[in-house]
Motif scaffolding. Structure first.
Motif, PDB file in Angstrom:
ATOM      1  N   LEU A 424       0.143  -1.245  -0.446  1.00 51.24           N
ATOM      2  CA  LEU A 424      -0.058   0.161   0.131  1.00 51.24           C
ATOM      3  C   LEU A 424       0.798   0.943  -0.183  1.00 51.24           C
ATOM      4  O   LEU A 424       1.194   2.109  -1.327  1.00 51.24           O
ATOM      5  N   ILE A 425       1.710   1.384   1.167  1.00 50.33           N
ATOM      6  CA  ILE A 425       2.683   2.450   1.338  1.00 50.33           C
ATOM      7  C   ILE A 425       3.760   2.576  -0.179  1.00 50.33           C
ATOM      8  O   ILE A 425       3.474   3.813  -0.518  1.00 50.33           O
ATOM      9  N   ASP A 426       4.157   1.536  -0.142  1.00 46.32           N
ATOM     10  CA  ASP A 426       5.206   1.524  -1.829  1.00 46.32           C
ATOM     11  C   ASP A 426       4.372   2.391  -2.988  1.00 46.32           C
ATOM     12  O   ASP A 426       4.750   2.745  -3.620  1.00 46.32           O
ATOM     13  N   ASP A 427       3.244   1.386  -3.217  1.00 45.68           N
ATOM     14  CA  ASP A 427       2.329   2.454  -4.322  1.00 45.68           C
ATOM     15  C   ASP A 427       2.309   3.619  -4.175  1.00 45.68           C
ATOM     16  O   ASP A 427       2.831   4.138  -5.466  1.00 45.68           O
ATOM     17  N   SER A 612      13.419   1.242  -9.417  1.00 47.12           N
ATOM     18  CA  SER A 612      12.812   0.142 -10.208  1.00 47.12           C
ATOM     19  C   SER A 612      10.972   0.447 -10.482  1.00 47.12           C
ATOM     20  O   SER A 612      10.252  -0.324 -11.106  1.00 47.12           O
ATOM     21  N   ARG A 613      10.468   0.696  -9.599  1.00 52.06           N
ATOM     22  CA  ARG A 613       9.335   0.162  -9.475  1.00 52.06           C
ATOM     23  C   ARG A 613       8.281   1.855  -9.652  1.00 52.06           C
ATOM     24  O   ARG A 613       6.396   2.122 -10.373  1.00 52.06           O
ATOM     25  N   ILE A 614       9.151   2.893 -10.278  1.00 49.59           N
ATOM     26  CA  ILE A 614       8.685   4.320 -10.406  1.00 49.59           C
ATOM     27  C   ILE A 614       8.265   3.870 -11.756  1.00 49.59           C
ATOM     28  O   ILE A 614       9.243   3.196 -13.079  1.00 49.59           O
ATOM     29  N   SER A 615       6.783   4.340 -12.544  1.00 45.94           N
ATOM     30  CA  SER A 615       6.378   4.382 -13.902  1.00 45.94           C
ATOM     31  C   SER A 615       7.149   5.738 -14.474  1.00 45.94           C
ATOM     32  O   SER A 615       7.575   7.274 -14.615  1.00 45.94           O
ATOM     33  N   GLY A 616       7.603   5.320 -15.604  1.00 46.10           N
ATOM     34  CA  GLY A 616       8.807   5.808 -16.433  1.00 46.10           C
ATOM     35  C   GLY A 616       9.600   5.765 -16.363  1.00 46.10           C
ATOM     36  O   GLY A 616      11.002   5.636 -16.881  1.00 46.10           O
ATOM     37  N   VAL A 617      10.827   4.760 -15.221  1.00 45.51           N
ATOM     38  CA  VAL A 617      11.896   3.753 -15.121  1.00 45.51           C
ATOM     39  C   VAL A 617      11.955   2.786 -15.521  1.00 45.51           C
ATOM     40  O   VAL A 617      11.122   1.967 -14.713  1.00 45.51           O
ATOM     41  N   ASN A 618      12.665   2.786 -16.809  1.00 44.67           N
ATOM     42  CA  ASN A 618      13.015   0.800 -17.176  1.00 44.67           C
ATOM     43  C   ASN A 618      13.842  -0.018 -16.310  1.00 44.67           C
ATOM     44  O   ASN A 618      15.033   1.377 -16.141  1.00 44.67           O
ATOM     45  N   PRO A 619      14.077  -1.071 -17.724  1.00 46.20           N
ATOM     46  CA  PRO A 619      15.197  -1.644 -16.370  1.00 46.20           C
ATOM     47  C   PRO A 619      16.311  -1.669 -17.038  1.00 46.20           C
ATOM     48  O   PRO A 619      17.882  -1.776 -15.996  1.00 46.20           O
ATOM     49  N   ALA A 620      16.839  -1.134 -18.211  1.00 46.31           N
ATOM     50  CA  ALA A 620      17.453  -0.747 -19.002  1.00 46.31           C
ATOM     51  C   ALA A 620      18.457   1.103 -18.001  1.00 46.31           C
ATOM     52  O   ALA A 620      19.422   1.023 -17.263  1.00 46.31           O
ATOM     53  N   ASP A 621      17.142   1.314 -17.387  1.00 47.22           N
ATOM     54  CA  ASP A 621      17.596   3.121 -16.629  1.00 47.22           C
ATOM     55  C   ASP A 621      18.178   2.252 -14.868  1.00 47.22           C
ATOM     56  O   ASP A 621      18.943   2.511 -14.581  1.00 47.22           O
ATOM     57  N   VAL A 622      17.612   0.883 -14.644  1.00 48.52           N
ATOM     58  CA  VAL A 622      18.007   0.449 -13.092  1.00 48.52           C
ATOM     59  C   VAL A 622      19.140   0.386 -13.194  1.00 48.52           C
ATOM     60  O   VAL A 622      20.427   0.195 -12.507  1.00 48.52           O
ATOM     61  N   ASN A 623      19.784  -0.506 -14.411  1.00 48.85           N
ATOM     62  CA  ASN A 623      21.175  -0.983 -14.499  1.00 48.85           C
ATOM     63  C   ASN A 623      22.232  -0.089 -14.661  1.00 48.85           C
ATOM     64  O   ASN A 623      22.992  -0.281 -14.332  1.00 48.85           O
ATOM     65  N   VAL A 624      21.769   1.425 -15.081  1.00 45.08           N
ATOM     66  CA  VAL A 624      22.748   2.321 -15.517  1.00 45.08           C
ATOM     67  C   VAL A 624      22.395   2.191 -13.820  1.00 45.08           C
ATOM     68  O   VAL A 624      24.059   3.374 -13.636  1.00 45.08           O
TER      69      VAL A 624
END
Length: 651
Positions: A424-427, A612-624
């Motif tokens: 709930l809170i993380d969402d 990683s759960r932010i809308s607009g942040v994709n797996p490639a961004d997380v790797n960066v």
């Protein structure tokens, strides 16, 4: 207002550790847990009749929501205990499905629920309840909340505050073309505080919710409706009530349906609905639509179900569940009277919609502390959620973390694999919400781990470590876990002779076995229940509660699935726990897309997992991000090794 403003006209009325603004379901949990953790706590409510008030449905729990109530209870909260005192009907939902989605729901006696919670607050040491309307926060030069002022020109100082204003903040009532300032259940709105928060720059927006009409019970014809009984065996919400007799069902509910006549009246008058006339600008809850919304969006549906639910034992008011509307009163009279059993129903409280101010939850930390104002924690519908249970869940976390902030200790932030509260809170703080947020079992990735029956196993040790769980509750939990452990160990060693076992399997319609398994392995079979084993168990069986039996059965029967989910959690936790520097400039990180930079700079996630759960942040961004953190870590190590060597040379 700022501490540099002239405060001389306000009478100083006291100094507190924590001030809770609002006494709804979020405020009650925040105030109680703060006081129980040793904080001198003040709860301010515009009207003491609003303490734990149920302005909408007369129930606690439901799908997903029941999980939240059990988790609040496991952390030392009050909602589960209070509904166990005041329920008039109890039912476990989704029993035909797997244990992960079993959800308890109880009809409440609304007035008794309010009175019992108010009495609990009045009796709580360190907690002071007062009727007063807060009109502004006092913020010091460091940008931290340090007090509040009220409409009666009183001033109170504090070290932390919890904002739990519910739907009162800037509240506006709509019934057809009628629109006026007001809070829920005919109470006043909090307009001045809303204006001052806007002026201070809080990112507020307008949401909307609504409630159906209440009808006089004696004016209804129950013979035309289908009765809905509660469960014969009552399961308490609170783990403190396990094994205790908390009473039985004292009321029934009834099921009825709309029809084509109902729908015609609604569609013919839909232009008179505040929702469709353009009078309401706030966004309503998608998962709890008004009846005009349902009829308009699903025109192929011939009927929609509704439930007639008692509001209490000392009132004849009946709540018409599933029929919220903002249509005018004359239209309400017409369409309600087309429904079987409601033809002569007397409306004693018309349905209405309410629009209110709430904060953008992306402006909150995972601890529920405001990013804008230090030491200000936010909870409940002020955070953009809907529902009593979601409010209570945020309230207890805000209360715990406000106390821990005063104590100079780290906040309690529950992960998504630990609790529905964590989901709930993380969402809310990571993804935000464009509508009143409602918890759903489908939102949780690890549903099998986050069951109602094991909420105390997941959270009571955490609550004890963080100071929210009493010694009494913790010792009760330890005794329970010992009983479960002892019985599981006994089941692993208990066998019967082959002939008796084959006869037992034939009796219950299960396939025969080629070997002679222990009771533990027998329980892995879908046809075998723990209670069935009593027929062939020649030992004295321990007296276990229903919850303990459920926990044993689920952990044995679903062991493979549970272990798989735990393995997935372990793999993801390493990334989840990688912290991001607070002052990081995402625009300076090469390889991040522009959208990711904008979202990351705005939300300021605390961990890579949250990012990683932010809308607009994709797996490639997380790797960066992971590569960036690894480079920074190596750079710090090199600098760290260089310095001692230089010091040695200098010496």
């Amino acid at each position: 207002m700022r501490i540099t403003d002239d405060l001389s006209e306000y009478s100083f009325m006291g100094d507190f550790d924590t001030i809770v603004i609002g006494a709804g379901h979020a405020g009650c949990e925040a105030g109680l847990i703060s006081a129980r953790m040793g904080m001198k706590t003040l709860m301010l409510s515009m009207n003491l009749e609003a303490v734990a008030m149920m302005p909408c449905n007369p129930s606690i729990g439901g799908t997903g929501k029941g999980h939240l109530v059990c988790e609040v209870d496991a952390l030392g909260g009050e909602m589960g205990i209070n509904i166990d005192k005041t329920f008039i009907q109890s039912k476990m939902l989704n029993t035909s499905k797997g244990p992960a989605v079993h959800s308890l729901r109880a009809q409440a006696d609304k007035n008794r629920y309010h009175l019992e919670m108010k009495k609990t607050i009045e009796d709580q040491e360190n907690l002071f309840l007062k009727q007063a309307e807060v009109t502004d926060l006092i913020i010091n030069d460091d940008g931290a909340v340090c007090g509040v002022v009220t409409k009666a020109m009183a001033r109170y100082s504090c070290r932390t505050a919890v904002m739990a204003t519910g739907t009162f903040l800037g509240g506006k009532i709509f019934i057809g073309d009628a629109a006026y300032s007001g809070g829920p259940s005919g109470l006043a709105a909090s307009d001045e505080l809303a204006d001052n928060l806007y002026r201070e720059g809080f990112p507020l927006r307008r949401f909307k919710t609504g409630t159906p009409a209440r009808m006089l019970g004696r004016s209804l014809d129950y013979s035309k409706m289908k009765v809905q009984h509660g469960d014969d065996q009552i399961v308490p919400f609170s783990f403190m009530n396990e094994g205790r007799d908390i009473g039985g069902n004292r009321a029934d509910c009834w099921l009825s349906y709309t029809n084509e006549d109902t729908h015609k009246i609604i569609l013919d008058n839909i232009h008179r609905s505040a929702m469709y006339s353009g009078n309401i600008t706030g966004v309503g809850p998608r998962y709890c639509p008004s009846i005009e919304d349902k009829v308009s969006r699903f025109r192929d549906r011939k009927r929609h179900q509704l439930f007639v639910e008692p509001e209490g034992l000392d009132t004849d008011e009946m709540y018409i569940q599933g029929m919220s509307t903002s249509l005018p009163e004359d239209v309400q009279e017409s369409f309600y009277h087309t429904i079987p059993g409601l033809e002569h129903g007397e409306i004693v409280r018309p349905a209405y919609a309410i629009e209110y101010d709430c904060i953008d939850p992306l402006s909150l930390r995972p601890s529920l502390e405001s990013k804008r104002v230090k030491n200000l924690f936010c909870a409940g519908q002020f955070n953009g959620s809907s529902g009593y249970e979601e409010a209570a869940a945020q309230g207890i976390i805000a209360g715990i973390n406000s106390a821990r902030k005063i104590q100079g200790m780290d906040p309690l932030v529950l992960r998504r694999d630990q609790a529905y509260i964590g989901v709930l809170i993380d969402d809310l703080v990571t993804k935000g919400t464009d509508e009143p947020y409602r918890i759903l079992t489908s939102r949780a990735e690890y549903r099998l781990l986050l069951r109602q029956d094991n909420a105390d196993q997941r959270l009571t040790p955490i609550g004890y470590a963080y100071g929210s769980v009493s010694q009494e509750r913790y010792e009760k939990y330890l005794r329970k876990q010992q009983r479960i452990s002892d019985e599981v160990d006994r089941l692993k060693h208990k066998r019967i002779d082959m002939a008796s076992m084959q006869e037992f399997l034939r009796e219950i319609g299960a396939p025969e076995s080629r070997d002679n398994p222990c009771f533990f392995d027998l329980l892995k079979r879908p046809e075998v229940r723990y209670d069935y084993l009593e027929r062939v168990d020649d030992e004295t069986r321990p007296r276990l509660t229903r919850n303990e039996i459920t926990e044993i059965e689920v952990e044995i029967k679903y062991a493979g699935y549970i272990e798989k989910q735990r393995s997935n959690v372990k793999k993801l936790r390493q990334m989840e726990n990688r912290r991001l520097p607070e002052n990081i400039d995402y625009g300076s990180i090469r390889g991040l897309r522009l959208e990711a930079v904008e979202k990351l700079n705005r939300i300021r996630p605390e961990t890579v997992g949250q990012a990683s759960r932010i809308s607009g942040v994709n797996p490639a961004d997380v790797n960066v991000l992971l590569i960036y953190l690894e480079k920074e870590s190596r750079s710090r190590k090199v600098k760290g090794n260089d310095r001692p060597e230089a010091d040695r040379c200098r010496d």
